[in-house]
Scaffold this active site. Sequence first.
Site, PDB file in Angstrom:
ATOM      1  N   ARG A 186       0.898  -1.481   0.027  1.00  0.00           N
ATOM      2  CA  ARG A 186       0.390  -0.095  -0.052  1.00  0.00           C
ATOM      3  C   ARG A 186       0.602   1.079  -0.014  1.00  0.00           C
ATOM      4  NH1 ARG A 186      -1.503   2.731   4.427  1.00  0.00           N
ATOM      5  NH2 ARG A 186      -3.527   4.488   4.046  1.00  0.00           N
ATOM      6  N   ARG A 231       7.653 -19.966  -3.108  1.00  0.00           N
ATOM      7  CA  ARG A 231       8.741 -20.604  -2.789  1.00  0.00           C
ATOM      8  C   ARG A 231       9.338 -19.714  -4.733  1.00  0.00           C
ATOM      9  NH1 ARG A 231       9.753 -18.955   1.971  1.00  0.00           N
ATOM     10  NH2 ARG A 231       9.217 -20.388   3.381  1.00  0.00           N
ATOM     11  N   ASP A 269      11.128 -14.306  10.667  1.00  0.00           N
ATOM     12  CA  ASP A 269      12.544 -14.093  10.845  1.00  0.00           C
ATOM     13  C   ASP A 269      13.272 -13.397  11.704  1.00  0.00           C
ATOM     14  OD1 ASP A 269      10.944 -16.863  10.239  1.00  0.00           O
ATOM     15  OD2 ASP A 269      12.646 -17.043   8.891  1.00  0.00           O
ATOM     16  N   ARG A 290      12.907 -20.381  11.348  1.00  0.00           N
ATOM     17  CA  ARG A 290      13.906 -21.067  10.109  1.00  0.00           C
ATOM     18  C   ARG A 290      15.372 -21.643  10.692  1.00  0.00           C
ATOM     19  NH1 ARG A 290      13.101 -21.793   4.302  1.00  0.00           N
ATOM     20  NH2 ARG A 290      12.015 -19.771   4.941  1.00  0.00           N
ATOM     21  N   ALA A 340       8.776 -17.949  30.439  1.00  0.00           N
ATOM     22  CA  ALA A 340       8.908 -19.414  29.700  1.00  0.00           C
ATOM     23  C   ALA A 340      10.132 -19.601  30.921  1.00  0.00           C
ATOM     24  CB  ALA A 340       9.514 -19.684  28.729  1.00  0.00           C
ATOM     25  N   ARG A 398       2.238 -17.082  11.544  1.00  0.00           N
ATOM     26  CA  ARG A 398       3.028 -16.258  10.067  1.00  0.00           C
ATOM     27  C   ARG A 398       1.758 -15.439   9.486  1.00  0.00           C
ATOM     28  NH1 ARG A 398       6.982 -18.668   5.877  1.00  0.00           N
ATOM     29  NH2 ARG A 398       4.928 -19.217   4.322  1.00  0.00           N
TER      30      ARG A 398
HETATM   31  O1  F6P Z   1      11.332 -16.970   7.051  1.00  0.00           O
HETATM   32  C1  F6P Z   1       9.903 -17.023   7.575  1.00  0.00           C
HETATM   33  C2  F6P Z   1       9.393 -18.568   7.649  1.00  0.00           C
HETATM   34  O2  F6P Z   1       8.269 -18.786   8.439  1.00  0.00           O
HETATM   35  C3  F6P Z   1       9.992 -19.755   8.780  1.00  0.00           C
HETATM   36  O3  F6P Z   1      10.295 -19.122   9.866  1.00  0.00           O
HETATM   37  C4  F6P Z   1       9.935 -21.143   8.715  1.00  0.00           C
HETATM   38  O4  F6P Z   1      11.069 -21.946   9.181  1.00  0.00           O
HETATM   39  C5  F6P Z   1       9.656 -20.792   7.515  1.00  0.00           C
HETATM   40  O5  F6P Z   1       8.900 -19.985   6.460  1.00  0.00           O
HETATM   41  C6  F6P Z   1       8.455 -21.865   6.777  1.00  0.00           C
HETATM   42  O6  F6P Z   1       8.580 -21.730   5.644  1.00  0.00           O
HETATM   43  P1  F6P Z   1       7.293 -23.287   5.130  1.00  0.00           P
HETATM   44  O7  F6P Z   1       6.306 -21.905   4.870  1.00  0.00           O
HETATM   45  O8  F6P Z   1       7.520 -22.537   3.085  1.00  0.00           O
HETATM   46  O9  F6P Z   1       7.146 -24.351   5.609  1.00  0.00           O
END
Ligand code: F6P
Length: 324
Positions: free
Chosen positions: A6, A61, A117, A161, A176, A250
Amino acid sequence: MNAAIRAVVLAAHHHNIEVVGFYHGYNGLICAEYIKQANVLTLADVNSVIHRGGTLLKSARCTLMHEDKGLLLAANTLSKHRIDALVVIGGDGSFKGLIALQQYWQGQVIGIPGTIDNDLDGTDYTIGFATAVNTGIESIDKIRDTADAFERIFIVELMGRHSGHITFNVGIACAAEQVLSFENFSIDDQQSQLIQLANEIKTAQKNRHGSYIIVIAENLWPGGAFELAKQLNEQADIECTACLLGHIQRGGSPVAKDRILATKMGVAAVQALVSAKTNVMIAEKNNTMCFVVLEESVKHHKLVSRQLIDAQQNILALTAQTQC
Ligand code: F6P
């Protein structure tokens, strides 16, 4: 990401720059079926999107961008559409693609850091991180209710990741009892780490009854949270429940911090284009917008700050003392 798109569209409009949206990440530049979907983004397209998770341009991807063939196809599409500049919102994979693309295409390229990340070097925060951390906190607060009521041990696996930014921030914010991440935990000697962890849990349980939450970074323990729970159970007779937050982190409506960061970065990206900048990532350092050469942003993963790691360790030590 929507907030960033946006901002780019609004700022570009202000400068009389036309914005073409390519769909499904780099596939939008490579695959014929997606190239057909590319269209000029109007102000109406970005109306009422700032509060939405995901991205109106879709994402994907794209392994073809690792190959010359893919890079050439992408470059051809940009030339054919007479594109002058490409703005990419993404993480290190997207930026590596952008760096490589410049071998075949000479337009301006700008990266906007968008990844939960938070591991891109040169910027304090990336778009999406704050929302992911908030989601993690909200989820674990809920888990804590069951853990408290039943005096149970939970192992919660968080995304990132190979970086512990989410794990550390969520772990500290949820108080935690254990934060296991790449920065403070090595599984070189898995067996002795397991024994140490089991001892710490048993000591804590002896000193006080109640909940016990371990947050663990994905990709740290072979087999993840479920395997760790199984091993603690089989080898140390400790019963724990594993929980994988996964892609919940996410999505969702972005928090204020992300909407504002994305807006500032989108505007800065267009300003960078107007001032003839190229091959840079938009960054924010100490509350100030700046630019980082793309190669620098992906050379190393940004590390979790020493301060945060120490803070977590000190708090744990203090908690243990007060319980004895
Ligand atoms: O890079 C962002 C991320 O959410 C990472 O934290 C995670 O390892 C990865 O992507 C997961 O990717 P996908 O949804 O392709 O499995």
